[in-house]
Scaffold this motif. Structure first.
Motif, short mmCIF file in Angstrom:
data_model
loop_
_atom_site.label_atom_id
_atom_site.label_comp_id
_atom_site.label_asym_id
_atom_site.label_seq_id
_atom_site.Cartn_x
_atom_site.Cartn_y
_atom_site.Cartn_z
N ARG A 99 6.13 -2.01 -10.44
CA ARG A 99 5.20 -0.87 -10.44
C ARG A 99 5.94 0.38 -10.00
NH1 ARG A 99 -0.67 -1.74 -7.81
NH2 ARG A 99 -0.33 0.52 -7.83
N ASP B 107 4.74 4.20 -8.57
CA ASP B 107 3.55 4.94 -8.13
C ASP B 107 3.94 6.20 -7.38
OD1 ASP B 107 1.15 2.98 -8.65
OD2 ASP B 107 2.70 1.73 -7.73
N GLY C 48 0.88 3.67 -4.08
CA GLY C 48 0.86 2.42 -4.83
C GLY C 48 0.23 1.32 -4.02
#
Length: 753
Positions: free
Chosen positions: A165, A167, A195
């Motif tokens: 991920r 973020d 995140g």
């Protein structure tokens, strides 16, 4: 005054806030808790209608001022100002706001960590889920953002794209808090989401220096998280701060004037000293990461660009610190085609398989920091002020001490044999000398050369190793040829001698243990642990466990704690390295390294911990300083190559050295008194604001410590700590000091008779 809206804290808090609200002010739009604030000379906070203004005394009679507020639930820095000695206030930035990004992946154990179990034949029973869960946090060979990854390097691969991920920070900040902590003020804003992390944003200013630290203090509730972060400030005005400047790796000054189109992504700057500077009217602002703690262990020190800028619009830009998402190949070398091809594969393997990032175990408060330095000077003056924190990225000379490093796989003999001359100077030598190293204890014959040859080839390569080390040593620099044999004693370990020693790790049945060989003199061939130990005894050599409890030393030295070689004086201890990196810890290598050190001294007699590098190719344009920790050996004179090196080894065996990142030094320390009325006396010198010192001791079974806060000490200080200590029932004791940037130094354990 609407005290209830400012904070729900009762009459005492309302009274505290009233001290900092101007007479007749309307109801404040900023809710801020100042109950933990205490006014002090050179350190002041003042709450006005929509901002908290912090003013503090900086370096060289400069005064700094920062104004913080909240806009649309986003923390903002309304102004950053500086006033030099006798000068006027200059605004360096207005209405800039924090920006943080994280990239997260899944932490995995490496197959390398299982090799010691496999050699012992216990992998099937010992590698339980509980074991893997514990040991994965000590991993070195992991690259969580590399999808799908290299086969067979980690367990449970290939990696999946959905594991990764990326973020950007978001805020829902409705209040702030100002707290005094010794000689610093901490201004924090809750409501940070990053995140999978959540927590708060904090700014810290320090009396006596122009530093401003910005950090996300956040935790995740997910399992097996590894991450890296970028952090900075956005919204700088091109009109009032028209350029960013930096020195490139060749020490040439570079700049961007923001004349081009806006950037979509941050522009990574491969800046010398990890430093970029915003030039503004009336001064400048430097941005840089923590000098050592920011850097997790890698195989090489290639500068990947640790600061960045981004032109956001025609009129605004951002700057900050960054970590890359992956390793890069180091420049392969080799005149011979065979060596060139092998180095290409070697370099490519590092780039794909090794970039471990930071650990973030569930529930741990990670501190993701960036530093800003507010200066009334131009970029050159600001650079000099910032580099003072790291002694210009050089390990400072301390009278009566020599600066030593250990465990480097530079493949020295391979390089000079390939070049056809022992006068060939490889680039790692000026890289070492440029940061102030006096003694380099090398570790050739690891994955290079004929390290398992019974003699003919290995002795020839050892001679090249010894001759080249002699040729490139001088009165201020000693190359000590050593090795990491990983042979009979279990796990990996460093072997050093007080002179060059020819030896083979294998012995054919028809060959003697020791003999004289023309061209080499005395040579050894060892067939087992007993013979290897006898060689150490005869030649005055020492060993210590490299990267204990990780890599190829998983379960070591624990498994040999009762073995004769561990219990002997020949076994010095273990090595220290920033592995793993966990931003929730106050100390570098807090659990693995210090856990090993303290356990060893509870198990046996004096055992010590030496800083190691365990890196490979390096070049003068690499960022070598930030990736290395060193040993300051108590030694007046540096032996020449053809001298007896025993004084070096005796200092190590006696524990007459301290380990440091470079910013914190312990020039002298002692234990005075007797019995229950003893004192730990330590002279400590530091650059960044100091955080704490500690006394750590063991009773043969358990370990305990006393922590003394040092946040009241001014930066760039020196102080003799005298700490009462009751030695009753204690087996050993050691001392350490740590600064606010995560740098530190520690002495070796002293045992009581």
């Amino acid at each position: 005054m609407n005290a209830q809206r400012i904070a729900a804290g009762g009459t005492a808090l309302a009274f505290a806030l009233a001290l900092y609200l101007p007479m007749g002010a309307a109801a404040a739009s900023l809710s801020c808790d100042l109950s933990g604030y205490k006014a002090a000379d050179g350190l002041e906070a003042r709450l006005t209608q929509d901002a908290v203004t912090v003013t503090w005394q900086g370096a060289d009679a400069a005064t700094l001022r920062a104004q913080f507020g909240i806009s649309n639930r986003q923390p903002v820095v309304r102004s950053l100002e500086v006033r030099g000695k006798g000068g006027n206030w200059a605004t360096l930035a207005s209405n800039v706001s924090p920006e943080l990004t994280v990239a997260t992946g899944k932490r995995r154990m490496s197959t390398q960590q299982l090799l010691p179990l496999r050699k012992l034949g216990i992998e099937a029973t010992a590698a339980t889920p509980e074991f893997i869960e514990r040991e994965k946090w000590n991993v070195f060979w992991d690259a969580p953002l590399e999808v799908p990854g290299v086969a067979k390097i980690n367990l449970d691969t290939p990696r999946k794209p959905e594991e990764v991920r990326r973020d950007t920070s978001a805020f829902d900040s409705r209040s702030c808090e100002v707290r005094t902590n010794g000689g610093r003020l901490e201004i924090s804003f809750p409501g940070l989401t990053l995140g999978i992390f959540s927590g708060r944003l904090q700014f810290t200013v320090y009396r006596g220096t122009n530093l401003l630290r910005m950090e996300a203090i956040a935790k995740t509730e997910q399992d097996s998280v590894a991450y890296k972060y970028n952090a900075g400030l956005k919204g700088f005005s091109v009109a009032s701060a028209p350029r960013v400047v930096w020195q490139d790796v060749a020490r040439s000054w570079q700049k961007t004037e923001f004349g081009g189109s806006p950037n979509e992504d941050p522009v990574a700057l491969r800046a010398r000293n990890r430093l970029a500077i915003v030039e503004a009217r009336g001064g400048s602002i430097a941005v840089f990461p923590p000098s050592h703690k920011f850097f997790f262990a890698r195989e090489i020190e290639t500068n990947l660009g640790y600061v960045w800028y981004r032109k956001d619009t025609a009129d605004t830009f951002s700057v900050g610190v960054r970590q890359a998402e992956r390793e890069e190949m180091y420049p392969p070398y080799g005149f011979a085609d065979e060596l060139w091809k092998r180095k290409v594969d070697h370099s490519r393997g590092f780039a794909l398989g090794n970039f471990a990032l930071y650990n973030a175990p569930r529930g741990t408060w990670q501190r993701m920091a960036a530093y800003f330095y507010l200066s009334p000077h131009d970029s050159l003056g600001t650079q000099q002020a910032v580099l003072a924190f790291t002694h210009n990225d050089r390990f400072k000379a301390v009278p009566g001490h020599q600066v030593a490093v250990s465990h480097f796989h530079t493949h020295f003999h391979e390089q000079v044999l390939d070049a056809g001359s022992i006068d060939f100077q490889p680039p790692w030598i000026p890289a070492f000398r440029g940061i102030g190293i006096n003694i380099a204890m090398m570790s050739d014959f690891h994955d290079d050369g004929h390290h398992d040859d019974p003699g003919p080839l290995r002795f020839k390569e050892q001679k090249a190793y010894f001759d080249a080390s002699r040729r490139h040593s001088d009165r201020d620099f000693l190359l000590m040829p050593g090795e990491e044999p990983a042979q009979y004693f279990g796990g990996h370990y460093t072997t050093v001698f007080p002179r060059p020693v020819y030896w083979s790790k294998v012995r054919a049945a028809d060959k003697p243990f020791v003999e004289d060989v023309p061209g080499y003199g005395r040579v050894y061939r060892t067939a087992n642990a007993e013979e290897e130990f006898e060689m150490l005894e005869r030649e005055g050599g020492y060993i210590w466990q490299t990267h204990p409890r990780t890599k190829g030393s998983t379960l070591y030295p624990d498994l040999v704690r009762d073995k004769p070689h561990f219990l002997s004086d020949r076994f010095v201890g273990a090595s220290f390295q920033n592995l793993p990196a966990d931003m929730s810890h106050a100390r570098i290598c807090e659990v693995r390294c210090f856990g090993t050190l303290d356990d060893m001294n509870n198990w046996a007699g004096p055992k010590y911990m030496l800083a190691e590098g365990d890196t490979y190719a390096k070049f003068p344009d690499d960022d070598v300083y930030s990736g290395i920790l060193v040993n300051y050996l108590k030694l007046e004179r540096l032996p020449a190559f053809d001298d007896d090196w025993s004084p070096i080894l005796k200092a190590i065996r006696a524990g007459d050295f301290f380990v440091t990142t470079g910013e914190v030094l312990i020039p002298s320390h002692s234990i005075q008194g007797s019995g229950s009325k003893q004192e730990i006396v330590a002279q400590v010198e530091w650059t960044f604001p100091l955080e704490f010192v500690e006394v750590v001791w063991g009773d043969g079974k358990t370990t305990d410590r006393q922590i003394i806060s040092a946040t009241d000490k001014a930066p760039f200080g020196s102080y003799q700590f005298r700490i009462p200590f009751d030695a009753t029932g204690k087996k050993w004791v050691r001392f350490a000091a740590w600064d606010s940037a995560g740098n530190g130094a520690f002495t070796q354990p002293v045992h009581f008779k």
